[in-house]
Design a protein around this motif. Structure first.
Motif, PDB file in Angstrom:
ATOM      1  N   TYR A 136      50.977  31.373  39.999  1.00 46.34           N
ATOM      2  CA  TYR A 136      50.432  30.070  39.797  1.00 46.34           C
ATOM      3  C   TYR A 136      48.898  30.068  40.533  1.00 46.34           C
ATOM      4  O   TYR A 136      47.857  29.492  39.815  1.00 46.34           O
ATOM      5  CB  TYR A 136      51.259  29.115  40.722  1.00 46.34           C
ATOM      6  N   LEU A 137      48.787  30.677  41.414  1.00 47.13           N
ATOM      7  CA  LEU A 137      47.521  30.644  42.444  1.00 47.13           C
ATOM      8  C   LEU A 137      46.386  31.596  41.305  1.00 47.13           C
ATOM      9  O   LEU A 137      45.417  30.999  41.096  1.00 47.13           O
ATOM     10  CB  LEU A 137      47.641  31.300  43.621  1.00 47.13           C
ATOM     11  N   ALA A 138      46.942  32.677  40.740  1.00 51.40           N
ATOM     12  CA  ALA A 138      45.985  33.149  39.720  1.00 51.40           C
ATOM     13  C   ALA A 138      45.386  32.666  38.638  1.00 51.40           C
ATOM     14  O   ALA A 138      44.494  32.743  38.055  1.00 51.40           O
ATOM     15  CB  ALA A 138      46.753  34.890  39.318  1.00 51.40           C
ATOM     16  N   ARG A 139      46.355  31.825  37.929  1.00 48.73           N
ATOM     17  CA  ARG A 139      46.047  31.034  36.681  1.00 48.73           C
ATOM     18  C   ARG A 139      45.244  29.736  37.125  1.00 48.73           C
ATOM     19  O   ARG A 139      44.531  29.282  36.409  1.00 48.73           O
ATOM     20  CB  ARG A 139      47.410  30.420  36.157  1.00 48.73           C
ATOM     21  N   ASN A 140      45.328  29.163  38.504  1.00 47.04           N
ATOM     22  CA  ASN A 140      44.867  27.757  38.726  1.00 47.04           C
ATOM     23  C   ASN A 140      43.813  27.872  39.787  1.00 47.04           C
ATOM     24  O   ASN A 140      42.794  26.881  39.837  1.00 47.04           O
ATOM     25  CB  ASN A 140      45.877  26.950  39.311  1.00 47.04           C
ATOM     26  N   LEU A 141      43.269  28.827  40.415  1.00 42.40           N
ATOM     27  CA  LEU A 141      42.106  29.141  41.016  1.00 42.40           C
ATOM     28  C   LEU A 141      41.033  29.897  40.299  1.00 42.40           C
ATOM     29  O   LEU A 141      41.125  30.495  39.582  1.00 42.40           O
ATOM     30  CB  LEU A 141      42.525  30.122  42.345  1.00 42.40           C
ATOM     31  N   ARG A 142      39.856  29.284  40.776  1.00 38.40           N
ATOM     32  CA  ARG A 142      38.592  29.971  40.156  1.00 38.40           C
ATOM     33  C   ARG A 142      37.974  30.785  40.884  1.00 38.40           C
ATOM     34  O   ARG A 142      36.860  31.267  40.682  1.00 38.40           O
ATOM     35  CB  ARG A 142      37.586  28.585  39.520  1.00 38.40           C
ATOM     36  N   ALA A 143      38.404  31.068  42.091  1.00 40.01           N
ATOM     37  CA  ALA A 143      38.059  32.091  42.998  1.00 40.01           C
ATOM     38  C   ALA A 143      38.471  33.579  42.803  1.00 40.01           C
ATOM     39  O   ALA A 143      39.718  33.842  42.360  1.00 40.01           O
ATOM     40  CB  ALA A 143      38.372  31.614  44.377  1.00 40.01           C
ATOM     41  N   ASP A 144      37.876  34.360  43.082  1.00 37.45           N
ATOM     42  CA  ASP A 144      38.291  35.817  42.994  1.00 37.45           C
ATOM     43  C   ASP A 144      38.919  36.247  44.182  1.00 37.45           C
ATOM     44  O   ASP A 144      38.466  36.229  45.160  1.00 37.45           O
ATOM     45  CB  ASP A 144      37.031  36.653  42.921  1.00 37.45           C
ATOM     46  N   PRO A 145      40.204  36.760  44.152  1.00 36.35           N
ATOM     47  CA  PRO A 145      41.055  37.560  45.238  1.00 36.35           C
ATOM     48  C   PRO A 145      40.333  38.637  45.608  1.00 36.35           C
ATOM     49  O   PRO A 145      40.767  38.698  47.091  1.00 36.35           O
ATOM     50  CB  PRO A 145      42.201  37.803  44.583  1.00 36.35           C
ATOM     51  N   ALA A 146      39.478  39.020  45.278  1.00 35.87           N
ATOM     52  CA  ALA A 146      38.633  40.251  45.926  1.00 35.87           C
ATOM     53  C   ALA A 146      37.893  39.886  46.784  1.00 35.87           C
ATOM     54  O   ALA A 146      37.355  40.550  47.799  1.00 35.87           O
ATOM     55  CB  ALA A 146      37.948  41.041  44.980  1.00 35.87           C
ATOM     56  N   ASP A 147      37.391  38.531  46.956  1.00 34.43           N
ATOM     57  CA  ASP A 147      36.724  37.743  48.079  1.00 34.43           C
ATOM     58  C   ASP A 147      37.378  36.812  48.909  1.00 34.43           C
ATOM     59  O   ASP A 147      37.596  35.737  48.501  1.00 34.43           O
ATOM     60  CB  ASP A 147      35.430  37.063  47.235  1.00 34.43           C
ATOM     61  N   PRO A 148      38.239  37.436  49.718  1.00 33.74           N
ATOM     62  CA  PRO A 148      39.073  36.662  50.454  1.00 33.74           C
ATOM     63  C   PRO A 148      38.721  35.323  51.120  1.00 33.74           C
ATOM     64  O   PRO A 148      39.438  34.286  51.112  1.00 33.74           O
ATOM     65  CB  PRO A 148      39.577  37.607  51.732  1.00 33.74           C
ATOM     66  N   GLU A 149      37.501  35.406  51.551  1.00 36.21           N
ATOM     67  CA  GLU A 149      37.011  34.024  52.285  1.00 36.21           C
ATOM     68  C   GLU A 149      37.010  33.157  51.227  1.00 36.21           C
ATOM     69  O   GLU A 149      37.263  31.729  51.245  1.00 36.21           O
ATOM     70  CB  GLU A 149      35.498  34.366  52.679  1.00 36.21           C
ATOM     71  N   GLU A 150      36.268  33.274  50.057  1.00 30.32           N
ATOM     72  CA  GLU A 150      36.247  32.251  48.889  1.00 30.32           C
ATOM     73  C   GLU A 150      37.432  31.960  48.532  1.00 30.32           C
ATOM     74  O   GLU A 150      38.008  30.758  48.321  1.00 30.32           O
ATOM     75  CB  GLU A 150      35.417  32.913  47.771  1.00 30.32           C
ATOM     76  N   TRP A 151      38.414  32.857  48.221  1.00 28.01           N
ATOM     77  CA  TRP A 151      39.557  32.761  47.480  1.00 28.01           C
ATOM     78  C   TRP A 151      40.476  31.850  48.702  1.00 28.01           C
ATOM     79  O   TRP A 151      41.121  30.883  48.128  1.00 28.01           O
ATOM     80  CB  TRP A 151      40.429  33.956  47.626  1.00 28.01           C
ATOM     81  N   TRP A 152      40.330  32.153  49.946  1.00 23.46           N
ATOM     82  CA  TRP A 152      41.283  31.129  51.039  1.00 23.46           C
ATOM     83  C   TRP A 152      40.557  29.787  50.814  1.00 23.46           C
ATOM     84  O   TRP A 152      41.164  28.976  51.061  1.00 23.46           O
ATOM     85  CB  TRP A 152      41.456  31.815  52.193  1.00 23.46           C
ATOM     86  N   ALA A 153      39.205  29.711  50.803  1.00 25.61           N
ATOM     87  CA  ALA A 153      38.769  28.257  50.729  1.00 25.61           C
ATOM     88  C   ALA A 153      39.360  27.584  49.384  1.00 25.61           C
ATOM     89  O   ALA A 153      39.670  26.469  49.557  1.00 25.61           O
ATOM     90  CB  ALA A 153      36.995  28.396  50.605  1.00 25.61           C
ATOM     91  N   ALA A 154      39.383  28.206  48.439  1.00 22.09           N
ATOM     92  CA  ALA A 154      39.794  27.449  47.283  1.00 22.09           C
ATOM     93  C   ALA A 154      41.346  27.081  47.403  1.00 22.09           C
ATOM     94  O   ALA A 154      41.500  26.055  46.956  1.00 22.09           O
ATOM     95  CB  ALA A 154      39.479  28.582  46.016  1.00 22.09           C
ATOM     96  N   THR A 155      41.982  28.197  47.779  1.00 20.69           N
ATOM     97  CA  THR A 155      43.566  27.902  48.206  1.00 20.69           C
ATOM     98  C   THR A 155      43.617  26.716  48.963  1.00 20.69           C
ATOM     99  O   THR A 155      44.526  25.866  48.716  1.00 20.69           O
ATOM    100  CB  THR A 155      44.167  29.162  48.487  1.00 20.69           C
ATOM    101  N   THR A 156      42.918  26.739  49.903  1.00 22.26           N
ATOM    102  CA  THR A 156      43.040  25.606  51.103  1.00 22.26           C
ATOM    103  C   THR A 156      43.075  24.235  50.416  1.00 22.26           C
ATOM    104  O   THR A 156      43.627  23.218  50.631  1.00 22.26           O
ATOM    105  CB  THR A 156      42.358  25.962  52.299  1.00 22.26           C
ATOM    106  N   ALA A 157      41.720  24.330  49.578  1.00 19.42           N
ATOM    107  CA  ALA A 157      41.316  23.198  49.049  1.00 19.42           C
ATOM    108  C   ALA A 157      42.360  22.764  48.033  1.00 19.42           C
ATOM    109  O   ALA A 157      42.906  21.484  47.961  1.00 19.42           O
ATOM    110  CB  ALA A 157      40.070  23.302  48.272  1.00 19.42           C
TER     111      ALA A 157
END
Length: 182
Positions: A136-157
């Motif tokens: 679900y997260l891989a399909r719906n986030l526009r953040a790269d999981p290789a950048d944990p800070e950006e990815w977590w900001a997007a997940t939190t949002a």
């Protein structure tokens, strides 16, 4: 009527001998129609270091284990039964085998499973649920999981946006206050 049922239950348990009252598990949260059990939280904490997940969701340093399971339940609710988010049996089997390979031998793997009251099939069900969250997260986030800070900001949002629309109820222990004190 309720007292009569309780008395009948106690009578039946005593007939089968050795019956004793003990807490088997505890419902901690209800997220829409999903239960988050205390054993789910504990099992998840045991699996996290063993599972080489492609998603940062399961490996956030300092993550609150209860909140992680509530968030996972929210994401599974959002994913629903949409086929896009459902891993194949082969993918689940491969992921389970990768975790099993972290154990010294089959005997230690069996001890791990039995310690959690699981067998291979029920463990694969746990892994399938984890994979739905990841997909679900891989399909719906526009953040790269290789950048944990950006990815977590997007997940939190995403979680903050949807959390207000999802029914989440914390189940208090009898006599427990909102702060967890008795």
């Amino acid at each position: 009527m309720a007292q009569m049922r309780a008395l009948l239950l106690l009578l039946l348990l005593s007939l089968f001998g050795g019956a004793r009252a003990e807490v088997v598990d505890r419902v901690m949260y209800v997220v829409e129609d999903q239960l988050v059990l205390q054993s789910d939280v504990q099992l998840n904490a045991a699996i996290n270091p063993l599972d080489a997940s492609p998603s940062p969701f399961w490996s956030r340093p300092g993550a609150d284990p209860e909140q992680q399971m509530v968030d996972a339940a929210i994401l599974r609710h959002l994913a629903g039964n949409v086929a896009l988010y459902q891993p194949s049996d082969d993918e689940v089997r491969t992921r389970t085998e990768a975790i099993r390979a972290r154990f010294l031998d089959r005997a230690s793997w069996q001890v791990f499973l039995e310690g959690w009251g699981l067998d291979e099939r029920s463990f694969r069900s746990v892994i399938r649920r984890r994979m739905v969250v990841e997909r679900y997260l891989a399909r719906n986030l526009r953040a790269d999981p290789a950048d944990p800070e950006e990815w977590w900001a997007a997940t939190t949002a995403v979680l903050e946006e949807v959390r207000v629309r999802v029914r989440i109820r914390r189940v208090e222990l009898r006599g427990e206050t909102a702060t967890g004190e008795e």
